[in-house]
Design a protein around this motif. Structure first.
Motif, PDB file in Angstrom:
ATOM      1  N   ALA A   1      42.676  93.765 116.929  1.00 26.92           N
ATOM      2  CA  ALA A   1      42.183  92.317 118.543  1.00 26.92           C
ATOM      3  C   ALA A   1      41.504  91.219 117.750  1.00 26.92           C
ATOM      4  O   ALA A   1      40.942  91.416 116.852  1.00 26.92           O
ATOM      5  N   ALA A   2      42.388  89.580 117.782  1.00 27.12           N
ATOM      6  CA  ALA A   2      42.162  88.881 117.393  1.00 27.12           C
ATOM      7  C   ALA A   2      41.342  87.959 118.619  1.00 27.12           C
ATOM      8  O   ALA A   2      41.258  88.404 119.947  1.00 27.12           O
ATOM      9  N   GLY A   3      40.460  86.494 117.906  1.00 22.17           N
ATOM     10  CA  GLY A   3      40.033  85.667 118.807  1.00 22.17           C
ATOM     11  C   GLY A   3      40.919  84.765 119.048  1.00 22.17           C
ATOM     12  O   GLY A   3      42.188  84.830 118.178  1.00 22.17           O
ATOM     13  N   GLY A   4      40.285  83.826 118.935  1.00 19.99           N
ATOM     14  CA  GLY A   4      41.242  81.936 119.397  1.00 19.99           C
ATOM     15  C   GLY A   4      42.588  82.806 120.331  1.00 19.99           C
ATOM     16  O   GLY A   4      42.809  83.073 120.901  1.00 19.99           O
ATOM     17  N   ALA A   5      43.157  82.067 120.008  1.00 25.24           N
ATOM     18  CA  ALA A   5      44.561  82.142 120.572  1.00 25.24           C
ATOM     19  C   ALA A   5      45.503  83.205 121.042  1.00 25.24           C
ATOM     20  O   ALA A   5      46.864  83.161 121.409  1.00 25.24           O
TER      21      ALA A   5
ATOM     22  N   LEU B   1      48.929  94.358 116.569  1.00 23.19           N
ATOM     23  CA  LEU B   1      50.099  95.192 115.696  1.00 23.19           C
ATOM     24  C   LEU B   1      49.847  96.756 115.507  1.00 23.19           C
ATOM     25  O   LEU B   1      50.309  97.552 116.125  1.00 23.19           O
ATOM     26  N   GLY B   2      48.738  96.359 114.807  1.00 20.85           N
ATOM     27  CA  GLY B   2      48.549  97.872 114.506  1.00 20.85           C
ATOM     28  C   GLY B   2      49.088  97.686 113.064  1.00 20.85           C
ATOM     29  O   GLY B   2      49.942  97.377 112.581  1.00 20.85           O
TER      30      GLY B   2
ATOM     31  N   GLY C   1      41.846  89.451 113.555  1.00 18.84           N
ATOM     32  CA  GLY C   1      40.730  90.177 113.361  1.00 18.84           C
ATOM     33  C   GLY C   1      41.110  91.437 112.615  1.00 18.84           C
ATOM     34  O   GLY C   1      39.644  92.456 112.360  1.00 18.84           O
ATOM     35  N   ILE C   2      41.113  90.902 111.377  1.00 16.95           N
ATOM     36  CA  ILE C   2      40.737  91.200 109.988  1.00 16.95           C
ATOM     37  C   ILE C   2      39.409  91.178 109.430  1.00 16.95           C
ATOM     38  O   ILE C   2      38.341  90.146 109.562  1.00 16.95           O
ATOM     39  N   ASP C   3      38.406  91.836 108.977  1.00 14.09           N
ATOM     40  CA  ASP C   3      37.503  91.783 108.589  1.00 14.09           C
ATOM     41  C   ASP C   3      36.724  92.601 107.177  1.00 14.09           C
ATOM     42  O   ASP C   3      37.997  93.552 106.696  1.00 14.09           O
TER      43      ASP C   3
ATOM     44  N   CYS D   1      50.904  90.535 101.389  1.00 20.86           N
ATOM     45  CA  CYS D   1      51.302  90.215 100.232  1.00 20.86           C
ATOM     46  C   CYS D   1      49.738  89.319  99.903  1.00 20.86           C
ATOM     47  O   CYS D   1      49.092  88.869  99.032  1.00 20.86           O
ATOM     48  N   GLY D   2      49.120  89.710 101.036  1.00 20.74           N
ATOM     49  CA  GLY D   2      47.180  88.316 100.679  1.00 20.74           C
ATOM     50  C   GLY D   2      46.961  88.970 102.654  1.00 20.74           C
ATOM     51  O   GLY D   2      47.551  89.380 103.747  1.00 20.74           O
ATOM     52  N   LEU D   3      45.528  88.068 102.229  1.00 22.46           N
ATOM     53  CA  LEU D   3      44.985  88.061 104.017  1.00 22.46           C
ATOM     54  C   LEU D   3      44.743  87.047 104.461  1.00 22.46           C
ATOM     55  O   LEU D   3      44.253  86.338 103.312  1.00 22.46           O
ATOM     56  N   ALA D   4      44.893  86.533 105.897  1.00 19.92           N
ATOM     57  CA  ALA D   4      44.319  85.731 105.887  1.00 19.92           C
ATOM     58  C   ALA D   4      43.383  85.993 107.048  1.00 19.92           C
ATOM     59  O   ALA D   4      43.382  86.758 108.278  1.00 19.92           O
ATOM     60  N   GLY D   5      43.147  84.509 107.885  1.00 18.99           N
ATOM     61  CA  GLY D   5      41.589  85.243 108.419  1.00 18.99           C
ATOM     62  C   GLY D   5      40.591  83.210 109.059  1.00 18.99           C
ATOM     63  O   GLY D   5      41.297  82.221 108.474  1.00 18.99           O
ATOM     64  N   VAL D   6      40.063  83.364 109.575  1.00 18.80           N
ATOM     65  CA  VAL D   6      39.903  81.953 110.361  1.00 18.80           C
ATOM     66  C   VAL D   6      38.317  82.950 110.423  1.00 18.80           C
ATOM     67  O   VAL D   6      37.145  82.666 109.883  1.00 18.80           O
ATOM     68  N   ASP D   7      37.634  84.017 111.182  1.00 17.10           N
ATOM     69  CA  ASP D   7      36.043  83.658 111.527  1.00 17.10           C
ATOM     70  C   ASP D   7      35.624  84.769 109.967  1.00 17.10           C
ATOM     71  O   ASP D   7      34.301  84.360 109.739  1.00 17.10           O
ATOM     72  N   ALA D   8      35.998  86.058 109.953  1.00 16.50           N
ATOM     73  CA  ALA D   8      35.544  86.773 108.726  1.00 16.50           C
ATOM     74  C   ALA D   8      35.801  85.559 107.619  1.00 16.50           C
ATOM     75  O   ALA D   8      34.568  85.484 106.864  1.00 16.50           O
TER      76      ALA D   8
END
Length: 219
Positions: free
Chosen positions: A154-158, A165-166, A186-188, A199-206
């Protein structure tokens, strides 16, 4: 790369998971080895001063600057370029190839609706890193280096209105993809260890929360 002393536990967790995922992906697909393990996505509302976070990212990471037509896009882009160059971090621009050229960016990130532009962009700029958003359906991959699949959690923004997906669904889709796939949404530091197949992580808030503050010196 091991983070130096002073970074928060959350920063260490995110970086350790991101680099472990990247190593595992590279063992299966050598092209993943050339990809940054961690992607920091900017957002006009949630990351008003993205260069501050960019300055504290580990070398080898990347920033994806999404200007969304902001009037100060060139100014911000140049500030990010200066900061990322000093930090050993790559800079990608969201969608706007002219802006990417203007600030001497390292590549371009395309929304899913614009993936058809990738082959022409690859021909014009073979040196650029090209990524694209993906939500799990059929999409064009020609000319791209990697896909960014979201939202995982579960994510924020758009992505706030999109069902997550889970991990199981993410793994299935990532395994079937023709390219290396990043996890986004929603990754933290708490749930990052549950991710496999990326292949890696992407995010905004965390990422901003973990790397937005200067490393604390031990006394």
């Amino acid at each position: 790369m091991i983070l130096p002393a002073g970074y928060s536990d959350d920063a260490r967790t995110l970086w350790d998971v991101a680099t472990a995922l990247n190593r595992a992906a590279a063992a299966v697909s050598p092209r993943a080895a050339a990809l940054p393990p961690l992607l920091f996505f900017t957002d006009p509302d949630r990351t008003p001063r993205p260069w501050e976070t960019a300055a504290r990212l580990p070398a080898g990471s990347a920033v994806i600057y999404r200007a969304f037509g902001a009037p100060d896009a060139v100014e911000t882009g140049r500030k990010l370029r200066e900061t990322t160059t000093k930090a050993g971090v790559r800079l990608l621009i969201g969608l706007d190839a002219d802006l990417a050229q203007a600030v001497s960016a390292d590549g371009l990130h395309l929304p899913e609706r614009a993936t058809s532009r990738a082959p022409a962009m690859r021909a014009a700029r073979p040196d650029w890193l090209l990524t694209a958003a993906w939500h799990g359906g059929a999409t064009t991959t020609e000319g791209l280096d990697a896909l960014i699949l979201s939202p995982l959690f579960a994510a924020g923004g758009a992505s706030a209105t999109k069902p997550p997906l889970g991990t199981e669904d993410f793994n299935v889709r990532a395994a079937r993809a023709a390219l290396p796939v990043y996890a986004l949404g929603g990754i933290d530091a708490v749930n990052a260890s549950r991710i496999i197949g990326a292949c890696g992580l992407a995010g905004v808030d965390a990422i901003q929360a973990a790397f937005g503050e200067p490393p604390k010196l031990r006394t």
